[in-house]
Design an enzyme around this catalytic site. Structure first.
Site, PDB file in Angstrom:
ATOM      1  N   CYS A   1      24.768  36.936  19.445  1.00 45.34           N
ATOM      2  CA  CYS A   1      23.464  37.024  19.102  1.00 45.34           C
ATOM      3  C   CYS A   1      22.739  38.141  19.767  1.00 45.34           C
ATOM      4  CB  CYS A   1      23.197  35.731  19.445  1.00 45.34           C
ATOM      5  SG  CYS A   1      23.884  34.392  18.484  1.00 45.34           S
TER       6      CYS A   1
ATOM      7  N   ARG B   1      26.005  44.246  18.562  1.00 45.29           N
ATOM      8  CA  ARG B   1      26.618  43.016  19.090  1.00 45.29           C
ATOM      9  C   ARG B   1      27.354  42.336  18.134  1.00 45.29           C
ATOM     10  NH1 ARG B   1      24.310  42.029  24.229  1.00 45.29           N
ATOM     11  NH2 ARG B   1      24.248  39.799  23.832  1.00 45.29           N
TER      12      ARG B   1
ATOM     13  N   TRP C   1      24.841  35.372  15.442  1.00 49.76           N
ATOM     14  CA  TRP C   1      26.274  35.532  15.227  1.00 49.76           C
ATOM     15  C   TRP C   1      26.750  34.103  15.258  1.00 49.76           C
ATOM     16  CZ3 TRP C   1      31.176  34.332  17.621  1.00 49.76           C
ATOM     17  CH2 TRP C   1      32.147  34.823  17.373  1.00 49.76           C
TER      18      TRP C   1
ATOM     19  N   ASN D   1      20.686  32.581  22.551  1.00 51.48           N
ATOM     20  CA  ASN D   1      21.914  33.299  22.333  1.00 51.48           C
ATOM     21  C   ASN D   1      22.672  32.437  23.614  1.00 51.48           C
ATOM     22  OD1 ASN D   1      24.209  34.792  22.620  1.00 51.48           O
ATOM     23  ND2 ASN D   1      23.238  36.314  24.020  1.00 51.48           N
ATOM     24  N   GLY D   2      24.028  31.951  22.991  1.00 50.48           N
ATOM     25  CA  GLY D   2      24.945  31.145  23.810  1.00 50.48           C
ATOM     26  C   GLY D   2      25.398  29.923  23.065  1.00 50.48           C
TER      27      GLY D   2
ATOM     28  N   GLU E   1      46.627  49.034  23.277  1.00 55.32           N
ATOM     29  CA  GLU E   1      45.583  49.607  22.990  1.00 55.32           C
ATOM     30  C   GLU E   1      45.256  50.207  21.722  1.00 55.32           C
ATOM     31  OE1 GLU E   1      42.491  48.853  23.989  1.00 55.32           O
ATOM     32  OE2 GLU E   1      41.099  50.346  23.520  1.00 55.32           O
TER      33      GLU E   1
ATOM     34  N   LYS F   1      42.996  49.067  18.447  1.00 53.41           N
ATOM     35  CA  LYS F   1      41.843  50.177  17.835  1.00 53.41           C
ATOM     36  C   LYS F   1      42.329  50.012  16.169  1.00 53.41           C
ATOM     37  CE  LYS F   1      39.447  50.319  20.043  1.00 53.41           C
ATOM     38  NZ  LYS F   1      39.543  49.580  21.370  1.00 53.41           N
TER      39      LYS F   1
ATOM     40  N   GLU G   1      41.494  46.058  14.293  1.00 52.17           N
ATOM     41  CA  GLU G   1      40.179  45.714  14.638  1.00 52.17           C
ATOM     42  C   GLU G   1      39.206  46.410  13.689  1.00 52.17           C
ATOM     43  OE1 GLU G   1      37.959  45.757  18.391  1.00 52.17           O
ATOM     44  OE2 GLU G   1      38.836  47.578  18.814  1.00 52.17           O
TER      45      GLU G   1
ATOM     46  N   HIS H   1      64.240  41.434  19.390  1.00 50.62           N
ATOM     47  CA  HIS H   1      64.359  39.797  19.593  1.00 50.62           C
ATOM     48  C   HIS H   1      63.403  39.146  18.572  1.00 50.62           C
ATOM     49  CE1 HIS H   1      66.771  40.158  23.137  1.00 50.62           C
ATOM     50  NE2 HIS H   1      66.021  41.304  23.547  1.00 50.62           N
TER      51      HIS H   1
ATOM     52  N   LYS I   1      30.537  42.916  20.009  1.00 49.91           N
ATOM     53  CA  LYS I   1      30.766  44.016  21.181  1.00 49.91           C
ATOM     54  C   LYS I   1      30.862  42.981  22.199  1.00 49.91           C
ATOM     55  CE  LYS I   1      30.634  48.052  23.110  1.00 49.91           C
ATOM     56  NZ  LYS I   1      31.625  48.666  23.077  1.00 49.91           N
TER      57      LYS I   1
HETATM   58  C1  G6P Z   1      34.791  42.483  22.659  1.00 46.66           C
HETATM   59  C2  G6P Z   1      35.026  43.924  22.404  1.00 46.66           C
HETATM   60  C3  G6P Z   1      36.039  44.698  23.158  1.00 46.66           C
HETATM   61  C4  G6P Z   1      36.108  44.496  24.631  1.00 46.66           C
HETATM   62  C5  G6P Z   1      36.088  43.034  24.901  1.00 46.66           C
HETATM   63  C6  G6P Z   1      35.837  42.731  26.508  1.00 46.66           C
HETATM   64  O1  G6P Z   1      35.929  42.087  22.061  1.00 46.66           O
HETATM   65  O2  G6P Z   1      34.962  44.278  20.979  1.00 46.66           O
HETATM   66  O3  G6P Z   1      35.874  46.011  22.875  1.00 46.66           O
HETATM   67  O4  G6P Z   1      37.174  45.217  25.261  1.00 46.66           O
HETATM   68  O5  G6P Z   1      34.971  42.506  24.278  1.00 46.66           O
HETATM   69  O6  G6P Z   1      34.546  43.213  26.843  1.00 46.66           O
HETATM   70  P1  G6P Z   1      33.925  43.555  28.081  1.00 46.66           P
HETATM   71  O7  G6P Z   1      32.479  43.933  27.777  1.00 46.66           O
HETATM   72  O8  G6P Z   1      34.321  42.438  28.965  1.00 46.66           O
HETATM   73  O9  G6P Z   1      34.756  44.789  28.413  1.00 46.66           O
END
Ligand code: G6P
Length: 622
Positions: free
Chosen positions: A2, A27, A76, A112-113, A495, A499, A502, A518, A617
């Site tokens: 949020c 966000r 959200w 938010n929370g 990673e 990428k 997502e 395995h 985010k």
């Molecule tokens: C979310 C974002 C990721 C990020 C993760 C941790 O899932 O989409 O890109 O790596 O949070 O966030 P932070 O702000 O703690 O790096």
């Protein structure tokens, strides 16, 4: 998650609030709403589901909502579906419908929370004659504030502090009270909130980009504090209702840094900003050919005394930890454990004396990472935050902070912050190794030179982007993609796979190449794409063998390898070369083609690259 904005001043509030919400879109959200007051009149609440433009359309870009004081929210969903009725703002009045329009209410608010004990509080309020129109925990908080406000006939600050004592969970709250026109009251615990001031105007926001256009002077309201926000002035109170003084901070970011700057998407822009993000971060840590971590409060003595390092993070930041584990163990010969913050916080992990817990986080607000940091502090571990957002909660609570200088990152899928974190951790690894006598003066010089060369090498990888654009058009209809590697190449695969999945919504998995046999190899079918990361000279031939095993079961192979390893082309269908570098630092280069591949695949599939579905985010709830 949020987003919250607030404005009180001389100008019409709604367009400013909509503009702020647009800058918080990254966000993640599924509905949005505004509450604006015109002088003494009741707040007018407008909500819309879906994208922000629906709310903008409903209010004629904010023009049809008169008034100079208001709050806004992007939601959200946590408690209750994404729907009009659950969208914020929420009102204290007993109303039917969705709580929109001018509802007779003493309190209206956004949040938010997550309020963990909201069911119990709701029952209490129901007993006291309150009725609820939504499924949200936010409506409960707004009504609880209203309850204390009326029961004790106290002012807003005291009503809010009483509520704060009763609720469990996390919150950033912005509230308007009918009897206090032109003012906004705010409170926070473990969710981000900043307050900006300018001449005759004040602003609230979950993050800096929302208000940067209007002011650079901000207060970081602390946990369990309340703010009383009037045009051009802000007062802060602690839980006892006593006034406290907070320092005013100047934001030095360039506003243009938060705009797209000619790129089609923020993600592509941020991928291209990686040389700069990495250079800035390295420049802050390397002075006169030496690594200097004193700004983070890390002395050589402290690094020498360490018995163990525990790295804790979520998402891509956890992948940085995975990569750093290999580098620190190999260079500094120090045991390293890497844990997902969501697991770490609930485990009773033994920590030997002199354990350094490193929390890596772009936002510095991720709920699980913050909780893990607090657990580490309770256990008397030393703590270091590697964080991008200055003044964030994790940065403030850790014993030491090493800032990455990636600038504001907007796309949900992290790229430049990840790369900045990688080099920050590499620099930490090299310095730790050096002061512990695990590497010679000569090796130390070599590592620093190699680190310093990374930004230019990333630029060279970016020059090869057309090939990846072309290749991504071939794989846009893939159903499953497997990323494999060994050692550091496994960390990079993690990673690369994240990428891809997502933002393209193609199922993908990362595997340590030796583990394929395995179980996972049974998923390989004709034309399944297997991407091997092949940069570690002692291991890459073994990974190629694993890839060839997949090929003989029908897989199509792509390899990412270092310039000169032309042998890879003998076995692999499509090869991408990255410049040579010391193998400890290769993640910074090998990840770039994988970021580009994910990006172009998402574009080819016509998806919302910067704001993928269901993702946020900054994950500020558990
Ligand atoms: C979310 C974002 C990721 C990020 C993760 C941790 O899932 O989409 O890109 O790596 O949070 O966030 P932070 O702000 O703690 O790096």
């Amino acid at each position: 998650m949020c987003g919250i904005v607030g404005y009180t001043g001389k100008d019409q509030a709604a367009p400013i609030l909509l503009d702020g919400l647009a800058r918080l879109e990254y966000r993640g959200y599924d509905s949005a709403g505004l509450a604006v007051r015109d002088g003494d009149a009741l707040a007018e609440v407008v909500k819309a589901t879906g994208k922000l433009y629906h709310l903008a359309d409903k209010t004629d870009q904010g023009r049809s909502l008169p008034g100079c004081c208001g709050i806004g929210h992007t939601r959200w969903a946590t408690h209750g579906d994404p729907s009009l009725v659950n969208a914020h703002p929420h009102v204290s009045g007993n109303c039917s419908g969705s709580g929109s329009g001018q509802v007779e209410s003493d309190v209206v608010g956004v949040h938010n929370g997550i309020i963990e004990n909201f069911t119990e509080l709701k029952e209490k309020l129901l007993r006291h004659g309150y009725a609820f129109y939504s499924d949200t925990d936010t409506e409960v908080v707004v009504k609880l504030v209203d309850y204390y406000y009326k029961k004790y006939k106290i002012g807003p600050v005291d009503a809010i502090t009483r509520t704060m004592v009763r609720v469990r969970g996390s919150y950033a709250l912005a509230l308007m009270f009918k009897d206090y026109p032109g003012e906004i009251f705010a409170a926070r615990k473990d969710s981000p909130l900043i307050i900006g001031t300018a001449e005759e105007a004040s602003f609230l926001a979950s993050d800096v980009p929302a208000i940067l256009k209007y002011t650079r002077q901000v207060y970081y309201i602390d946990n369990l504090q309340v703010a009383r926000v009037a045009p051009g002035s802000v007062k802060f109170y602690d839980l006892n209702g006593d006034e406290v003084t907070l320092p005013l901070t100047e934001i030095t970011w360039d506003a243009a840094a938060a705009e797209k700057g000619g790129y089609e998407h923020f993600m592509l822009k941020e991928i291209h900003e990686q040389p700069q993000a990495v250079r800035d971060t390295l420049n802050s840590l390397i002075h006169e050919s030496r690594i200097d971590l004193t700004a983070a409060g890390l002395t050589d003595d402290m690094l020498r005394s360490l018995a163990q390092i525990d790295i804790v993070a979520c998402g891509s930041a956890w992948h940085v930890g995975m990569a750093a584990q290999y580098v620190i163990e190999d260079l500094a010969k120090l045991p390293v454990r890497v844990e997902l913050a969501s697991e770490f916080r609930y485990r009773n992990i033994p920590m030997p004396e002199n354990t350094l817990v490193i929390v890596i986080s772009q936002s510095g607000e991720t709920a699980d990472s913050l909780a893990a940091l607090r657990v580490a502090k309770e256990r008397d571990a030393k703590t270091l935050a590697v964080v991008n957002v200055v003044g964030s909660t994790i940065a403030r609570e850790a014993d030491h902070v090493l800032y990455t200088l990636a600038g504001p990152e907007i796309a949900v899928a992290t790229t430049k912050a990840y790369s900045a974190q990688l080099v920050a951790m590499d620099a930490l690894a090299v310095q730790t190794a050096y002061v512990r006598g695990a590497v010679s003066q000569e090796q130390y010089g070599h590592f620093i030179e190699e680190l310093s060369a990374i930004p230019d090498k990333i630029k060279r990888v970016l020059e090869d982007k057309e090939r990846l654009q072309w290749f991504s058009s071939k794989i846009a209809n893939a159903h499953d993609i497997f990323f494999i590697g060994r050692g550091l190449d496994y960390a990079i695969s993690l990673e690369g796979s994240l990428k891809m999945k997502e933002i393209s919504y193609i199922h993908s998995e990362a595997y340590a190449a030796g583990e394929l046999k395995h179980g996972t190899i049974s998923l390989i079918e004709r034309n399944t794409l297997v991407i091997g990361v092949l940069t570690q000279s002692e291991l890459f031939e073994k990974t190629i063998s694993n890839m060839v095993e997949c090929k003989s079961r029908g897989a199509y192979l792509m390899g990412v390898t270092t310039n000169g390893n032309f042998i890879v082309e003998d076995s692999v269908n499509f090869t991408v070369y990255i410049p040579k570098t010391d193998e400890h630092f290769v993640s910074s280069l090998a990840v770039v083609p994988l970021q580009l591949l994910g990006y172009y695949t998402s574009v080819n599939r016509g998806l919302d690259v910067d704001k993928p579905r269901n993702l946020a985010k900054s994950v500020t709830v558990e």
